[in-house]
Design a protein around this motif. Structure first.
Motif, PDB file in Angstrom:
ATOM      1  N   ALA A 113      66.062  64.190  65.702  1.00  0.00           N
ATOM      2  CA  ALA A 113      65.553  65.372  66.423  1.00  0.00           C
ATOM      3  C   ALA A 113      64.142  65.712  65.946  1.00  0.00           C
ATOM      4  O   ALA A 113      63.867  65.744  64.751  1.00  0.00           O
ATOM      5  CB  ALA A 113      66.492  66.553  66.182  1.00  0.00           C
ATOM      6  N   PHE A 114      63.271  66.016  66.882  1.00  0.00           N
ATOM      7  CA  PHE A 114      61.851  66.227  66.587  1.00  0.00           C
ATOM      8  C   PHE A 114      61.577  67.516  65.810  1.00  0.00           C
ATOM      9  O   PHE A 114      62.147  68.553  66.098  1.00  0.00           O
ATOM     10  CB  PHE A 114      61.053  66.280  67.910  1.00  0.00           C
ATOM     11  N   GLY A 115      60.725  67.439  64.844  1.00  0.00           N
ATOM     12  CA  GLY A 115      59.853  68.529  64.489  1.00  0.00           C
ATOM     13  C   GLY A 115      60.180  69.505  63.386  1.00  0.00           C
ATOM     14  O   GLY A 115      59.356  70.331  63.091  1.00  0.00           O
ATOM     15  N   GLU A 116      61.357  69.441  62.760  1.00  0.00           N
ATOM     16  CA  GLU A 116      61.653  70.480  61.774  1.00  0.00           C
ATOM     17  C   GLU A 116      62.063  69.899  60.431  1.00  0.00           C
ATOM     18  O   GLU A 116      62.617  68.808  60.356  1.00  0.00           O
ATOM     19  CB  GLU A 116      62.800  71.383  62.267  1.00  0.00           C
ATOM     20  N   GLN A 117      61.833  70.686  59.384  1.00  0.00           N
ATOM     21  CA  GLN A 117      62.380  70.366  58.072  1.00  0.00           C
ATOM     22  C   GLN A 117      63.848  70.812  58.002  1.00  0.00           C
ATOM     23  O   GLN A 117      64.390  71.361  58.950  1.00  0.00           O
ATOM     24  CB  GLN A 117      61.578  71.066  56.977  1.00  0.00           C
ATOM     25  N   LEU A 118      64.434  70.614  56.829  1.00  0.00           N
ATOM     26  CA  LEU A 118      65.884  70.750  56.681  1.00  0.00           C
ATOM     27  C   LEU A 118      66.495  72.022  57.298  1.00  0.00           C
ATOM     28  O   LEU A 118      67.392  71.922  58.147  1.00  0.00           O
ATOM     29  CB  LEU A 118      66.250  70.676  55.183  1.00  0.00           C
ATOM     30  N   LEU A 119      66.041  73.201  56.861  1.00  0.00           N
ATOM     31  CA  LEU A 119      66.818  74.403  57.207  1.00  0.00           C
ATOM     32  C   LEU A 119      66.774  74.729  58.703  1.00  0.00           C
ATOM     33  O   LEU A 119      67.840  74.904  59.318  1.00  0.00           O
ATOM     34  CB  LEU A 119      66.395  75.588  56.326  1.00  0.00           C
ATOM     35  N   PRO A 120      65.605  74.756  59.342  1.00  0.00           N
ATOM     36  CA  PRO A 120      65.629  74.977  60.801  1.00  0.00           C
ATOM     37  C   PRO A 120      66.280  73.827  61.564  1.00  0.00           C
ATOM     38  O   PRO A 120      66.913  74.053  62.606  1.00  0.00           O
ATOM     39  CB  PRO A 120      64.146  75.113  61.174  1.00  0.00           C
ATOM     40  N   TRP A 121      66.161  72.613  61.053  1.00  0.00           N
ATOM     41  CA  TRP A 121      66.817  71.467  61.712  1.00  0.00           C
ATOM     42  C   TRP A 121      68.333  71.657  61.722  1.00  0.00           C
ATOM     43  O   TRP A 121      68.999  71.401  62.733  1.00  0.00           O
ATOM     44  CB  TRP A 121      66.423  70.174  60.967  1.00  0.00           C
ATOM     45  N   LEU A 325      62.903  64.047  57.474  1.00  0.00           N
ATOM     46  CA  LEU A 325      62.862  65.513  57.393  1.00  0.00           C
ATOM     47  C   LEU A 325      61.723  66.005  56.493  1.00  0.00           C
ATOM     48  O   LEU A 325      61.600  67.210  56.261  1.00  0.00           O
ATOM     49  CB  LEU A 325      64.202  66.046  56.872  1.00  0.00           C
ATOM     50  N   GLY A 326      60.937  65.081  55.984  1.00  0.00           N
ATOM     51  CA  GLY A 326      59.793  65.460  55.145  1.00  0.00           C
ATOM     52  C   GLY A 326      60.213  66.078  53.822  1.00  0.00           C
ATOM     53  O   GLY A 326      59.495  66.908  53.245  1.00  0.00           O
ATOM     54  N   SER A 327      61.377  65.674  53.304  1.00  0.00           N
ATOM     55  CA  SER A 327      61.915  66.357  52.123  1.00  0.00           C
ATOM     56  C   SER A 327      61.160  65.997  50.847  1.00  0.00           C
ATOM     57  O   SER A 327      60.985  66.841  49.966  1.00  0.00           O
ATOM     58  CB  SER A 327      63.401  66.030  51.960  1.00  0.00           C
ATOM     59  N   GLY A 328      60.744  64.744  50.718  1.00  0.00           N
ATOM     60  CA  GLY A 328      59.970  64.382  49.534  1.00  0.00           C
ATOM     61  C   GLY A 328      60.238  62.966  49.072  1.00  0.00           C
ATOM     62  O   GLY A 328      60.974  62.209  49.704  1.00  0.00           O
ATOM     63  N   ILE A 329      59.616  62.632  47.934  1.00  0.00           N
ATOM     64  CA  ILE A 329      59.632  61.263  47.403  1.00  0.00           C
ATOM     65  C   ILE A 329      60.620  61.192  46.238  1.00  0.00           C
ATOM     66  O   ILE A 329      60.359  61.728  45.153  1.00  0.00           O
ATOM     67  CB  ILE A 329      58.218  60.868  46.895  1.00  0.00           C
TER      68      ILE A 329
END
Ligand code: GUN
Ligand code: ZN
Length: 469
Positions: A113-121, A325-329
């Motif tokens: 799903a497009f566009g959000e990090q964890l919590l809004p996703w 989700l862009g959470s990190g490395i």
């Protein structure tokens, strides 16, 4: 045995390496072919990783009622089993079935799903879809689709989240039993940070968990995990219910998320001012120890890694999801520090991860590891230079395939049952086509070995690395 059809994103398209899955064999039979498995952790054998692996160019696996009864070079094993019905698999490398240590059954339809990090996703995409799994027909169809996609990617064992609904749990365990797959799962516990319909009360969670434990744990290959979804979604009462379940059933697994997203972590610590870090919340409720797995573990401190190492608990590295989700490395070098080694499985985290296949997980894990290598080799910061850690960050084919087979099994404490071709374990395996993928693949592989396939362990390792790329 069927080759399961692929569906959607996991293992489809011309660029994707799709293994054929041979599942568990019933009755006595033999499989002849080229085998690759592991007897030890390659991170313990820096510079001589081949010592951790086994390669049989012409091997024989003898299987009785789904269990391995003999394994070795064909010339040695076959005379001991004269009337064996042997299936020969050529043009493939046979590895143990892959283990996905962290994945979500009811996100099969909603991945990517497009566009959000964890919590809004979670709020926008995940909770509405998961709520559909209270409907039995939907949960059955979703569980079947999920497992077919897992098998199509060569995954034969999963530790999986379902939902708060016992219907979803029942349908998942039944779907796995129909395929004779080893799965670990349980009722999801979440009583806050989600809309009504996606939560249950601590009392409902406790009662439903008890009922599902009695009905499924240890039945066939089903195993039960106490499953607080994540600490942020759990009240003090819900975490106490988990603590009580673990006390009453110390042999159960504990499956959860840990330290995935910065906003999640800061919100959690506001709710637990008595804890200095994320792991501390799970420790407060005595959930951390052998058979505990925390998915993601992206932002764990050195101190948390050290405490996890001492406890015997595991992290699950989910690179597809951490990137999507862009959470990190994830700090692969920290998890594999020999002074404080942490047990570790790899997972898709599908649908936070946008792929079903552990081969894709290895692809992304390699790249995350290489980012770690750059951060540690002194070229960006000479003060934090750590050349040994930089080296540990490189995901060689040995480290990669160990992580999704024997290493994954050790992280989940199921290495007595799966993970390699030891006699007595289940005969779950995958036949990998080293030429699958782009049309240039056979030409690429011909850099390393001839048309008949790899004849040495080093050649097979090249072949496997090409497959995961
Ligand atoms: N944290 C709580 N629930 C979830 C989930 O479904 N996916 C991921 N990636 N993180 C979570
Ligand atoms: Zn997850």
């Amino acid at each position: 045995m069927p080759d399961w059809p692929a569906e959607g994103n996991g293992a489809s398209g011309a660029d994707i390496h799709q293994p054929s899955v041979k599942g568990t064999i019933i009755a006595t039979s033999g499989i002849r072919g080229t085998f690759f498995d592991f007897i030890d952790d390659p991170w313990k054998h820096v510079g001589r990783e081949e010592e951790s692996a086994r390669f049989l160019q012409d091997g024989l696996l003898v299987v009785e009622d789904g269990l391995i009864v003999a394994f070795g070079p064909f010339d040695e094993v076959s005379p001991l089993h004269p009337d064996l019905d042997v299936t020969e698999i050529r043009g493939r490398i046979i590895t143990p079935g892959f283990i996905d240590g962290h994945v979500h059954v009811p996100q099969t339809r909603a991945l990517g799903a497009f566009g959000e990090q964890l919590l809004p996703w979670l709020i926008d995409t995940v909770f509405p879809e998961e709520a559909r799994y209270s409907d039995r027909e939907y949960a059955r169809a979703g569980s079947d689709r999920f497992l077919e996609n897992m098998l199509a990617g060569g995954t034969t064992t999963v530790q999986a989240f379902t939902t708060t609904s016992t219907v979803a749990v029942e349908e998942f365990f039944e779907a796995a039993a129909r395929r004779d797959m080893l799965v670990i799962s349980g009722v999801t516990g979440i009583d806050q940070f989600a809309p009504e319909g996606s939560t249950s009360t601590p009392e409902e969670f406790y009662d439903d968990s008890k009922a599902m434990i009695a009905k499924y744990h240890g039945k066939g290959r089903n195993r039960y995990a106490i499953t607080p979804r994540f600490a942020l979604g759990a009240s003090d009462e819900l975490l106490k219910a988990c603590q009580r379940l673990k006390k009453e059933h110390p042999d159960l697994w504990v499956n959860t998320h840990i330290s995935e997203n910065p906003l999640e972590i800061s919100n959690l610590l506001l709710a637990h001012p008595d804890c200095t870090d994320y792991l501390g919340v799970y420790e407060k409720y005595e959930l951390v120890g052998p058979k505990f797995s925390g998915g993601h573990a992206v932002w764990l401190s050195d101190n948390e890694f050290g405490r996890l190492s001492d406890s015997g608990g595991a992290v699950v590295f989910c690179p597809c999801s951490n990137l999507f989700l862009g959470s990190g490395i994830f700090r692969l070098a920290k998890a594999t520090d020999p002074d404080k080694r942490v047990k570790m499985s790899f997972g898709t985290d599908m649908g936070g991860g946008n792929r079903f296949s552990m081969i894709h997980v290895l692809d992304e894990a390699y790249k995350v590891g290489m980012l770690g290598n750059t951060l540690l080799d002194g070229t960006t910061n000479r003060i934090t230079q750590d050349l040994a850690a930089a080296e540990r960050s490189k995901l060689s084919p040995y480290r990669a395939f160990w992580s999704v087979t024997l290493g994954g099994a050790e992280g989940l404490y199921i290495d007595d049952q799966v993970g390699n071709f030891e006699v007595g374990k289940s005969a779950d395996f995958v036949a990998l086509d080293w030429n699958a993928g782009p049309s240039a693949m056979p030409w690429h592989q011909s850099l390393f070995f001839g048309e008949a396939g790899p004849t040495t362990m080093a050649e097979a390792a090249h072949a496997l690395f090409a497959v995961m790329m």
